[in-house]
Every structure is written in structure tokens, then in C-alpha cells.
Design a protein around this motif. Structure first.
Motif, PDB file in Angstrom:
ATOM      1  N   ASP A 137       0.814  -1.215   0.000  1.00 46.90           N
ATOM      2  CA  ASP A 137       0.000   0.000   0.000  1.00 46.90           C
ATOM      3  C   ASP A 137       0.850   1.268   0.000  1.00 46.90           C
ATOM      4  N   VAL A 138       2.175   1.088   0.107  1.00 44.60           N
ATOM      5  CA  VAL A 138       3.084   2.228   0.212  1.00 44.60           C
ATOM      6  C   VAL A 138       4.073   2.182  -0.947  1.00 44.60           C
ATOM      7  N   ALA A 139       4.357   3.342  -1.522  1.00 43.32           N
ATOM      8  CA  ALA A 139       5.397   3.472  -2.544  1.00 43.32           C
ATOM      9  C   ALA A 139       6.525   4.341  -2.012  1.00 43.32           C
ATOM     10  N   LEU A 140       7.750   3.955  -2.325  1.00 45.06           N
ATOM     11  CA  LEU A 140       8.925   4.753  -2.002  1.00 45.06           C
ATOM     12  C   LEU A 140       9.589   5.123  -3.319  1.00 45.06           C
ATOM     13  N   LEU A 141       9.790   6.410  -3.569  1.00 43.62           N
ATOM     14  CA  LEU A 141      10.328   6.860  -4.851  1.00 43.62           C
ATOM     15  C   LEU A 141      11.854   6.804  -4.851  1.00 43.62           C
ATOM     16  N   PHE A 142      12.393   6.291  -5.940  1.00 39.00           N
ATOM     17  CA  PHE A 142      13.845   6.149  -6.083  1.00 39.00           C
ATOM     18  C   PHE A 142      14.252   6.584  -7.482  1.00 39.00           C
TER      19      PHE A 142
ATOM     20  N   ARG B  65      10.167  -0.928   6.924  1.00 43.80           N
ATOM     21  CA  ARG B  65      10.352  -2.370   7.158  1.00 43.80           C
ATOM     22  C   ARG B  65      10.236  -2.698   8.637  1.00 43.80           C
ATOM     23  N   GLU B  66      10.812  -1.850   9.491  1.00 45.81           N
ATOM     24  CA  GLU B  66      10.763  -2.119  10.934  1.00 45.81           C
ATOM     25  C   GLU B  66       9.377  -1.869  11.522  1.00 45.81           C
ATOM     26  N   LEU B  67       8.538  -1.159  10.788  1.00 50.12           N
ATOM     27  CA  LEU B  67       7.135  -1.001  11.186  1.00 50.12           C
ATOM     28  C   LEU B  67       6.270  -2.128  10.620  1.00 50.12           C
ATOM     29  N   GLY B  68       6.895  -3.029   9.865  1.00 52.72           N
ATOM     30  CA  GLY B  68       6.157  -4.131   9.263  1.00 52.72           C
ATOM     31  C   GLY B  68       5.386  -3.737   8.024  1.00 52.72           C
ATOM     32  N   VAL B  69       5.799  -2.651   7.376  1.00 57.00           N
ATOM     33  CA  VAL B  69       5.100  -2.142   6.194  1.00 57.00           C
ATOM     34  C   VAL B  69       5.907  -2.465   4.945  1.00 57.00           C
ATOM     35  N   THR B  70       5.284  -3.143   3.996  1.00 55.55           N
ATOM     36  CA  THR B  70       5.926  -3.450   2.728  1.00 55.55           C
ATOM     37  C   THR B  70       5.747  -2.277   1.775  1.00 55.55           C
ATOM     38  N   ALA B  71       6.830  -1.901   1.100  1.00 48.19           N
ATOM     39  CA  ALA B  71       6.785  -0.778   0.152  1.00 48.19           C
ATOM     40  C   ALA B  71       7.225  -1.233  -1.224  1.00 48.19           C
ATOM     41  N   ASP B  72       6.533  -0.757  -2.246  1.00 51.08           N
ATOM     42  CA  ASP B  72       7.031  -0.857  -3.609  1.00 51.08           C
ATOM     43  C   ASP B  72       8.018   0.283  -3.828  1.00 51.08           C
ATOM     44  N   VAL B  73       9.192  -0.010  -4.353  1.00 52.40           N
ATOM     45  CA  VAL B  73      10.152   1.033  -4.703  1.00 52.40           C
ATOM     46  C   VAL B  73       9.967   1.323  -6.185  1.00 52.40           C
ATOM     47  N   VAL B  74       9.568   2.544  -6.512  1.00 51.42           N
ATOM     48  CA  VAL B  74       9.156   2.869  -7.875  1.00 51.42           C
ATOM     49  C   VAL B  74       9.812   4.164  -8.339  1.00 51.42           C
TER      50      VAL B  74
ATOM     51  N   VAL C 101       2.861   7.693  -0.149  1.00 51.35           N
ATOM     52  CA  VAL C 101       4.056   7.782  -0.986  1.00 51.35           C
ATOM     53  C   VAL C 101       5.151   8.457  -0.168  1.00 51.35           C
ATOM     54  N   VAL C 102       6.315   7.824  -0.108  1.00 50.11           N
ATOM     55  CA  VAL C 102       7.455   8.350   0.641  1.00 50.11           C
ATOM     56  C   VAL C 102       8.514   8.811  -0.352  1.00 50.11           C
ATOM     57  N   VAL C 103       8.998  10.044  -0.161  1.00 50.17           N
ATOM     58  CA  VAL C 103       9.936  10.669  -1.099  1.00 50.17           C
ATOM     59  C   VAL C 103      11.187  11.077  -0.326  1.00 50.17           C
ATOM     60  N   PRO C 104      12.192  10.195  -0.236  1.00 47.42           N
ATOM     61  CA  PRO C 104      13.402  10.544   0.507  1.00 47.42           C
ATOM     62  C   PRO C 104      14.453  11.216  -0.377  1.00 47.42           C
ATOM     63  N   CYS C 105      14.842  12.416  -0.003  1.00 48.13           N
ATOM     64  CA  CYS C 105      16.014  13.088  -0.587  1.00 48.13           C
ATOM     65  C   CYS C 105      15.973  13.124  -2.113  1.00 48.13           C
ATOM     66  N   LEU C 106      14.802  13.411  -2.684  1.00 48.68           N
ATOM     67  CA  LEU C 106      14.672  13.428  -4.142  1.00 48.68           C
ATOM     68  C   LEU C 106      15.127  14.790  -4.657  1.00 48.68           C
ATOM     69  N   TYR C 107      16.418  14.986  -4.653  1.00 45.51           N
ATOM     70  CA  TYR C 107      17.041  16.268  -4.994  1.00 45.51           C
ATOM     71  C   TYR C 107      16.650  16.732  -6.391  1.00 45.51           C
ATOM     72  N   MET C 108      16.724  15.844  -7.383  1.00 47.89           N
ATOM     73  CA  MET C 108      16.393  16.191  -8.767  1.00 47.89           C
ATOM     74  C   MET C 108      15.037  15.589  -9.124  1.00 47.89           C
TER      75      MET C 108
END
Length: 658
Positions: A396-401, A433-442, A454-461
């Protein structure tokens, strides 16, 4: 993408028969059958054996090995043999050798001693591929074509004259006019304006800082150049065969030079190589991230783990072996996160060469070993869970890469050399992961509409279209969490003026006037008791509410964590480096996401065709109990309400009546 090449959850390995005599081949194949090996990669480094001198081909040995595997019911992942050229090629044509950023040549003696732009290398390599494809294109043993090997592992960035010419051609195709390039690169700075394409060079080492936009474009070019090489090999294979074609990606912490988002659509099956990296603080967490990212590259479809190690590798400062049960946990983590094939480098441990201390399924000490018994245990387990194949991971969660953001965020001149893009991505993924939440990395360009958060870590560009898509996702009711140093530049590496975080100011409801990085080892305290490090910024809210502020450090009283209502959705901003579990715990609950598992227990679900499978991998030192009902495929036992997994153990529950 094509149908997956093998049924069930297959077990495979690399095999290098050229290192051994024919009597060992027969012993090896017998042991492979005993170990339940389904797929064997051969001819990965076979060029000097297949073409020992220019134009003289020798296929007898490869014929015998392929025939031997086929006679024993083992399918073949057939390499094209082009990954490292034979010594005669660079002796006759030294211009194929790559050049480093300082302009000096890199010589044979290792592997991948070739320039991706060299027309001579391509001609000779493609000729070999054509010969291999003609000979084995319809062989019933061949389940998969393996183009080259780990493309770009060592030679992705080449600075020779052939690469310079190809770079200029790529730039002309991208920008059309030299004036457009000058504007994109900001060449008015330091008198760098170009008047002709011929004036442009690769970003070789200079006496000062180099042009960051030029460096990013050189990364883009280099990724595209190797992709064009892959396409060349794949086109030849497809002329002679209908068998699926792939190559092995390197989605891992220490390889960053290829933008696999552009590569993945070219693969019939997405395959990845992954090795635990003990130079990292959390190598098991990085394994889970890499598996999720590989699944993202596969568009959620099943993928292959083309290589991993049975034990120690040979290329880290300290090459740690795996404890009993660790290989099984590593392997099932990949399966839990979408892999339908688990393969190893390599079958038999080498007696000579640079990788002689690299572990293998069959170790130097033979079969009366703990390592061999671990292989048999893994094989038996993969057979038991084979029905999982073809199902997909639910998230249910996406992490942007973004590889482009990785390249650009770690430029030569940046606010803090201590801020690593991948560290921040890993931190966000680890917290989930430590919260037990599976994320798609997209990708930032992915469709986000199906995700609750949607989690957006350090998306500089980030490009304008991607930023607009993220904003629209929140406006339509999505939940967003963005961390610092995001949205700062566009795809030309040009600062988005008007205040940080640039592209995300409106959706986050904040504006930062300036960055205020922290020195290594320094911390700040937040009003919620959390500790921040690495980074702060002079931030003010525009429409957001402040969740936590700094109580000390350079900016006491300034917001550090904010939350903003935007349209129908909600957007969080975290302006310092901290343990993200607390804020993500709140953000996931606000988004209606429920996790299972904890810091040491991974819980991931795969579903499909009305079936559901719950994977539980216990990395901890204590037993774990997880709510589940059904049948544990690993033990064969029914599960009535609670699955107990011992310390270091695994469970795979087929959900349903016990």
C-alpha cells in the motif's frame, strides 16, 4: 515481458566448466541433480575458449556441457560470452581499452577491459553473439539468454576519444542546437560557453570543480550507451531464437552508474545480482530494499535473483561467511519480495583466479560440509513453496527512487558531503520495514494512484511532470511524506528559485530560506524528543502545521517536522535526518496502512488467483509469533491463528482454513 522461463521457485547457479576437466563436469552435473539445481548459467566468460584466436571458433566443449546438462534435465541460462574480451583482441586493437576520468588507459588483466562506445569491440562481440545464437538458438535446453554479464560493473564510465565522439553525438541528439546545450548546462558560468559540438569533452578530471550538469548528462549518456550495446546483442539473439533475453542488473549499494528504469522495459525477465555488503550498517535491510527495487523494475511481476553468495564474497575488506540458516533467510527474503528464481555465483568454488576465495554451492571442502547441507536445505524448502510462483507482492506504500537524483545529489559541490542519497533512501525504507510495512520502490514517473502513502526521501532532482504528478496524487486524497534535500533542482540540475524545497513547496506548505547543515557528530533535539543530525534548514510554514521544532542547535524554535492538508490529501515534511519510525508510524496510520512484524521479523504477503501467502522471516534471536491461519508450506503443519517462528527461522503460510 515474457512468461517466466521456469515453473515453481527455481534454484540455479553460474557454472564455469572452462576452469575444470571433463571428468569434473560429469561429477558436477550429478551433484547438481542431487542438489535439485534447475537452471545453470554457462558461457558467461567464455570468449577466449570459444574464439581462441581471431575468427577461429571452438564449440566442442560448450556443446558437451550443454548436452550434459540437457541429458540430466537441467535447463541452461546461456551467456553470450562477451563480458570480457580475450587478450588477442586488445593486443590487435588497443583502441578498445577504456580510459579513466584522468584520461589514462585501463588495461587487461581483470575483466570488462573494453570501451562501451568502441565500434571495433562491438563488431567483434556481435560476431561472437551471432555464432552462439545460430548454434544454440533452438536448443531445447536453453531456457534463457544471458547478455554479457553485469554490464557497467567496471567500465560504465569511459573517457576515451571514442566515448568523447559518442558523447557529442548523444548530446546533439538530445539538444539539437548548441545554444540549447549551453542554456541547459549553464555554461555562462566560468566562461564555459561552447561554440561548436567539437569543443565538448567528457567531464574528465579538472583542476577545479567540474560542471555538474555536464556530469549528470555524462551519466545519462553512459547508461544509454551500454543500453544500446545490450540492444545490439539482444537483437541478434532474437533473430535466431524465441527464448527470453535478459542481463543481470546490479541493484546494490555500491553500483550506481546505470539508470535501470530505462533498461527494465528492454528485459524479457528482470534479473538482479545481489550480495550482502558488510560495509553497511544494515546489510540485511539493504537486501530487502534491493529486492523491493528489483520488483519495482519488473513492474511488480516475478523476477530472478541471478546471483547471490552461498557464504563469503571475495571483494570486501572483511568477507564474512554466513551463519547456519542465513542463506535460507536471505533467499526467502528475495522470494517474499517477488523473486521466482534463486540463483548463485557460483556452482563450484574456483581453485584459481581473483575469485578463488568466493563461496560457492559446492565449497572447496566438498559435500561433507555445513555449507553443502545448507544448500540441500534451501533446495528442499524452495520445492515445498513452489506453488507461490506467479503471485505478486501486495503493498500500500510506494517509495520513490531515482538514479538521476543519486548522481546529482552527490555532486562535487553540495551543501554537505556527509549527506548520502542512498543513506537517506535506506533510512526511509528501513523505518517502513521495521514497522512491518511493505513498500514498492518505484520511479518518480510511476503511477501513484493505487497507493495509500508515498514516501519521497532526498529526491534532490525531479522533473516538472513528476513533481506535478506527485502533487496531483496528494490533491486527489493521497498521503505523502517528503524528507530534506528534495525538489531542489530540475532535470538540468538548475535550482528551482523562490525557496526550498522547490518543486514541493506548495504541496508541503513550507518554505526554507537557506540550508543549515550540521557538522558530523553534531545533533539537535526536537520538541517531540527526537534527535536530528546532518541537516537543518531555516524553514517557515505557509499553510502547514508544525509537528515538532528544534529546541537547540543553530535554529531553535524553527519547524523540523510539518504536516499540511492539501486538497483531499495530506503531506508531511521532515527537515532533518532522524529515525523515521515515529513519524512514519503516524503517517501510515493516518493513511490507513497497517503493518505486521517488527525490527527483526519481516512479514510480507504475496497474492494472486485467489491465493495468499504470508512470508515470515525471523532475523532475531528470540521466537516470533505472527497472526496467521492456514498451512505452513515450510514445515507442512497447519497454522491455527498464530504462526510461531523460531529464532533465525522462516515460515510461509498458505492462507486459508487450517
Amino acid at each position: 515481458m515474457s512468461t517466466f522461463p521456469l515453473p515453481g521457485i527455481s534454484l540455479g547457479c553460474d557454472y564455469n566448466p572452462e576452469q575444470w576437466s571433463p571428468d569434473v563436469w560429469r561429477e558436477d552435473v550429478a551433484l547438481m541433480r542431487r542438489a535439485g539445481v534447475d537452471l545453470v548459467a554457462v558461457n558467461i566468460f567464455g570468449w577466449s575458449n570459444l574464439e581462441p584466436s581471431p575468427g577461429r571458433y571452438h564449440f566442442d566443449d560448450l556443446d558437451e556441457v550443454v548436452g550434459l546438462l540437457h541429458a540430466n534435465g537441467i535447463r541452461v541460462n546461456l551467456g553470450t560470452g562477451t563480458s570480457s574480451p580475450p587478450p588477442w583482441l586488445s593486443t590487435l586493437y588497443p583502441e578498445i581499452l577504456p580510459a579513466a576520468a584522468d584520461g589514462t588507459t585501463r588495461f587487461p588483466g581483470g575483466r570488462q577491459a573494453w570501451c562501451p562506445s568502441s565500434p571495433v569491440f562491438r563488431d567483434r562481440a556481435y560476431e561472437l553473439v551471432d555464432r552462439v545464437a545460430q548454434r544454440y538458438g533452438n536448443h531445447p535446453a536453453v531456457a534463457l539468454w544471458h547478455v554479457s554479464n553485469e554490464l557497467g560493473c567496471h567500465n560504465a564510465l569511459c573517457y576515451c576519444e571514442a566515448s568523447a565522439d559518442a558523447f557529442r553525438d548523444w548530446l546533439q541528439s538530445r539538444y539539437r542546437k548548441i545554444e540549447t546545450l549551453n542554456e541547459a548546462w549553464g555554461t555562462s558560468f566560468w566562461s564555459q560557453r561552447y561554440g561548436d559540438w567539437a569543443e565538448i569533452q567528457p567531464p574528465r578530471l579538472a583542476l577545479s570543480l567540474r560542471n555538474p550538469a555536464q556530469i549528470v548528462d555524462f551519466h545519462r549518456f553512459s547508461s544509454d550507451e551500454l543500453l544500446s550495446y545490450y540492444r545490439g546483442e539482444a537483437a541478434i539473439l532474437r533473430r535466431h531464437s524465441t527464448t527470453p533475453v535478459t542481463t543481470n542488473f546490479m541493484v546494490t549499494a555500491h553500483i550506481r552508474n546505470l539508470d535501470y528504469w530505462s533498461w527494465a522495459p528492454e528485459m524479457d525477465v528482470v534479473a538482479n545480482d545481489h550480495y550482502l555488503d558488510h560495509r553497511l550498517g544494515d546489510p540485511v535491510g539493504e537486501l530487502s530494499f534491493a529486492a523491493d527495487l528489483t520488483r519495482g523494475l519488473a513492474g511488480g511481476a516475478p523476477w530472478m535473483l541471478m546471483e547471490q553468495s552461498a557464504g563469503a564474497v571475495n571483494w570486501q575488506p572483511h568477507n564474512l561467511t554466513k551463519a547456519p540458516g542465513e542463506m535460507l533467510r536471505n533467499s526467502l527474503t528475495h522470494v517474499a519480495r517477488g523473486a521466482d528464481s534463486i540463483c548463485f555465483f557460483q556452482w563450484r568454488a574456483s581453485a584459481q583466479g581473483a575469485e578463488k576465495f568466493h563461496s560457492a554451492l559446492l565449497p572447496h571442502a566438498g559435500t561433507d560440509t555445513v555449507a553443502w547441507r545448507e544448500v540441500l536445505r534451501l533446495s528442499e524448502t524452495l520445492d515445498r513453496i513452489g506453488e507461490v510462483a506467479g503471485t505478486r507482492v501486495t503493498a500500500d506504500v510506494a517509495l520513490l527512487f531515482s538514479w538521476e537524483s543519486w548522481w546529482s545529489a552527490e555532486g562535487e559541490a553540495r551543501p554537505s558531503q556527509s549527506v548520502s542519497y542512498l543513506d537517506q533512501v535506506h533510512a526511509a525504507h528501513r523505518a517502513l520495514r521495521e514497522l512491518g510495512v511493505t513498500a514498492d520502490v518505484v520511479s518518480p514517473d510511476a503511477d501513484l494512484s493505487g497507493y495509500r502513502l508515498v514516501v519521497v526521501p532526498c529526491l534532490y532532482m525531479v522533473s516538472d511532470p513528476a513533481a506535478e504528478r506527485i502533487t496531483e496524487y496528494v490533491s486527489a486524497g493521497g498521503h505523502l511524506l517528503v524528507t530534506f534535500f528534495s525538489g531542489i533542482v530540475d532535470e538540468r540540475d538548475r535550482i528551482r528559485l523562490g525557496g526550498y524545497p522547490g518543486a514541493f513547496r506548495d504541496v508541503l506548505g513550507v518554505l526554507a530560506e537557506e540550508f543549515a547543515p550540521l557538522l558530523p557528530g553534531h545533533e539537535v533535539t526536537l520538541s517531540n524528543g527526537a534527535k536530528g543530525s546532518l541537516w537543518t534548514e531555516r524553514l517557515r510554514t505557509t499553510t502547514a502545521e508544525t509537528i515538532a521544532s528544534y529546541t537547540d542547535g543553530p535554529l531553535p524554535g524553527i519547524p523540523a517536522i510539518t504536516r499540511n492538508e492539501y486538497g483531499e490529501g495530506q503531506a508531511w515534511y521532515v527537515a532533518t535526518a532522524l529515525d523515521l519510525r515515529e513519524v512514519l508510524d503516524t503517517a501510515t496510520r493516518d493513511a490507513g496502512v497497517r503493518g505486521a512484524g517488527d525490527r527483526t521479523v519481516e512479514v510480507v504477503r504475496r497474492t494472486g488467483d485467489g491465493r495468499g501467502y504470508l512470508f515470515v522471516i525471523n532475523h532475531g534471536t528470540e521466537p516470533a509469533e505472527i497472526a496467521a491461519t492456514g498451512h505452513d508450506l515450510v514445515t507442512g503443519e497447519p497454522v491455527r491463528g498464530v504462526l510461531r517462528v523460531e529464532a533465525g527461522g522462516v515460515g510461509v503460510v498458505k492462507e486459508g482454513p487450517a
